[in-house]
Design a protein around this motif. Structure first.
Motif, short mmCIF file in Angstrom:
data_model
loop_
_atom_site.label_atom_id
_atom_site.label_comp_id
_atom_site.label_asym_id
_atom_site.label_seq_id
_atom_site.Cartn_x
_atom_site.Cartn_y
_atom_site.Cartn_z
N SER A 103 0.82 -1.21 0.00
CA SER A 103 0.00 0.00 0.00
C SER A 103 0.86 1.26 0.00
O SER A 103 1.99 1.25 0.51
CB SER A 103 -0.90 0.03 1.25
OG SER A 103 -1.77 -1.07 1.29
N LEU A 104 0.30 2.30 -0.56
CA LEU A 104 0.87 3.63 -0.50
C LEU A 104 -0.26 4.63 -0.38
O LEU A 104 -1.38 4.36 -0.86
CB LEU A 104 1.69 3.96 -1.76
CG LEU A 104 3.07 3.33 -1.93
CD1 LEU A 104 3.62 3.64 -3.32
CD2 LEU A 104 4.04 3.81 -0.85
N ARG A 105 0.03 5.78 0.21
CA ARG A 105 -0.95 6.86 0.23
C ARG A 105 -0.33 8.09 -0.39
O ARG A 105 0.67 8.62 0.11
CB ARG A 105 -1.42 7.19 1.65
CG ARG A 105 -2.60 8.17 1.65
CD ARG A 105 -3.14 8.48 3.02
NE ARG A 105 -2.31 9.44 3.74
CZ ARG A 105 -2.74 10.19 4.75
NH1 ARG A 105 -4.00 10.10 5.14
NH2 ARG A 105 -1.91 11.03 5.37
N LEU A 106 -0.93 8.54 -1.47
CA LEU A 106 -0.49 9.75 -2.14
C LEU A 106 -1.25 10.95 -1.59
O LEU A 106 -2.42 10.85 -1.24
CB LEU A 106 -0.71 9.66 -3.64
CG LEU A 106 -0.09 8.46 -4.36
CD1 LEU A 106 -0.34 8.57 -5.86
CD2 LEU A 106 1.38 8.33 -4.06
N VAL B 126 -9.17 0.27 -10.73
CA VAL B 126 -8.76 0.53 -9.35
C VAL B 126 -9.90 0.37 -8.36
O VAL B 126 -9.69 0.48 -7.15
CB VAL B 126 -8.12 1.92 -9.18
CG1 VAL B 126 -6.90 2.06 -10.08
CG2 VAL B 126 -9.13 3.03 -9.40
N LYS B 127 -11.09 0.12 -8.84
CA LYS B 127 -12.23 -0.01 -7.94
C LYS B 127 -11.99 -1.12 -6.93
O LYS B 127 -11.56 -2.22 -7.28
CB LYS B 127 -13.51 -0.31 -8.72
CG LYS B 127 -14.17 0.92 -9.30
CD LYS B 127 -15.49 0.57 -9.98
CE LYS B 127 -16.16 1.81 -10.53
NZ LYS B 127 -17.43 1.47 -11.21
N GLY B 128 -12.28 -0.81 -5.68
CA GLY B 128 -12.08 -1.78 -4.61
C GLY B 128 -10.67 -1.83 -4.07
O GLY B 128 -10.42 -2.48 -3.05
N ARG B 129 -9.74 -1.15 -4.74
CA ARG B 129 -8.35 -1.13 -4.28
C ARG B 129 -7.89 0.27 -3.85
O ARG B 129 -7.11 0.40 -2.91
CB ARG B 129 -7.41 -1.64 -5.38
CG ARG B 129 -7.70 -3.06 -5.84
CD ARG B 129 -6.60 -3.57 -6.75
NE ARG B 129 -6.46 -2.78 -7.97
CZ ARG B 129 -5.32 -2.22 -8.36
NH1 ARG B 129 -4.22 -2.36 -7.64
NH2 ARG B 129 -5.26 -1.53 -9.50
N ASP C 253 -4.25 0.44 -2.13
CA ASP C 253 -4.03 -0.86 -1.51
C ASP C 253 -3.97 -1.95 -2.57
O ASP C 253 -4.37 -1.74 -3.71
CB ASP C 253 -5.15 -1.16 -0.52
CG ASP C 253 -5.22 -0.15 0.61
OD1 ASP C 253 -6.35 0.25 0.97
OD2 ASP C 253 -4.17 0.24 1.13
N SER C 254 -3.47 -3.10 -2.19
CA SER C 254 -3.37 -4.25 -3.10
C SER C 254 -2.71 -3.84 -4.42
O SER C 254 -3.19 -4.17 -5.51
CB SER C 254 -4.77 -4.83 -3.38
OG SER C 254 -5.39 -5.24 -2.19
N LEU C 255 -1.62 -3.15 -4.30
CA LEU C 255 -0.94 -2.64 -5.49
C LEU C 255 -0.38 -3.77 -6.33
O LEU C 255 0.03 -4.81 -5.81
CB LEU C 255 0.18 -1.68 -5.07
CG LEU C 255 -0.32 -0.28 -4.68
CD1 LEU C 255 0.73 0.46 -3.88
CD2 LEU C 255 -0.72 0.50 -5.92
N ARG C 256 -0.39 -3.53 -7.63
CA ARG C 256 0.07 -4.51 -8.62
C ARG C 256 1.20 -3.89 -9.44
O ARG C 256 1.27 -2.66 -9.57
CB ARG C 256 -1.08 -4.88 -9.55
CG ARG C 256 -2.33 -5.38 -8.84
CD ARG C 256 -3.51 -5.38 -9.78
NE ARG C 256 -4.73 -5.86 -9.13
CZ ARG C 256 -5.95 -5.75 -9.67
NH1 ARG C 256 -6.10 -5.18 -10.85
NH2 ARG C 256 -6.99 -6.21 -9.01
N PRO C 257 2.03 -4.70 -10.05
CA PRO C 257 3.10 -4.14 -10.90
C PRO C 257 2.56 -3.23 -12.00
O PRO C 257 3.21 -2.24 -12.35
CB PRO C 257 3.76 -5.40 -11.48
CG PRO C 257 3.55 -6.44 -10.44
CD PRO C 257 2.18 -6.15 -9.86
#
Length: 124
Positions: free
Chosen positions: A16-19, A63-66, A83-87
């Motif tokens: 996860s990251l928060r921008l 990105v919905k739900g993530r 959240d649940s970041l992907r490459p």
């Protein structure tokens, strides 16, 4: 008008990251703020949108739900919780602001004001 993004970085897949997008120079409550991203060799694409005045939000399907967009009006800041970041989420992320864009054009790259971007890298 100034938009300054922060919070990007490197994270492993599933992390996860928060921008943050800190805004100044305009009446924050009157604007819509959106997040876009652009990966190397690809077009800029809309990620998420929030109307600061009424709190309505909109998300791209991928990105919905993530991802979750929110605003702190006291701090003139919009956040994007990822959240649940992907490459495939790897990209430079930009925030944009405009006083006249509603939800129907939420993710079109036609905003008047743009930040400089923050890089997000997700490793597999």
């Amino acid at each position: 008008v100034q938009l300054v993004e922060s919070g990007g970085g490197w994270v492993q897949s599933g992390g996860s990251l928060r921008l943050s997008c800190a805004a100044s120079g305009f009446t924050f409550d009157d604007y819509a703020i959106a997040w876009f991203r652009q990966a190397p060799g690809k077009e800029r694409e809309g990620v998420s949108y929030i109307s600061v005045s009424d709190g309505s939000t909109f998300y791209a399907e991928f990105v919905k739900g993530r991802f979750t967009i929110s605003s702190d009006n006291a701090k003139n800041t919009v956040y994007l919780q990822m959240d649940s970041l992907r490459p495939e989420d790897t990209a430079a992320y930009y925030c944009a602001a405009d006083p006249n864009i509603g939800v129907l054009a939420a993710l079109e790259p036609i905003y008047d004001y743009w930040g400089q971007g923050t890089q997000v890298t997700v490793s597999s």
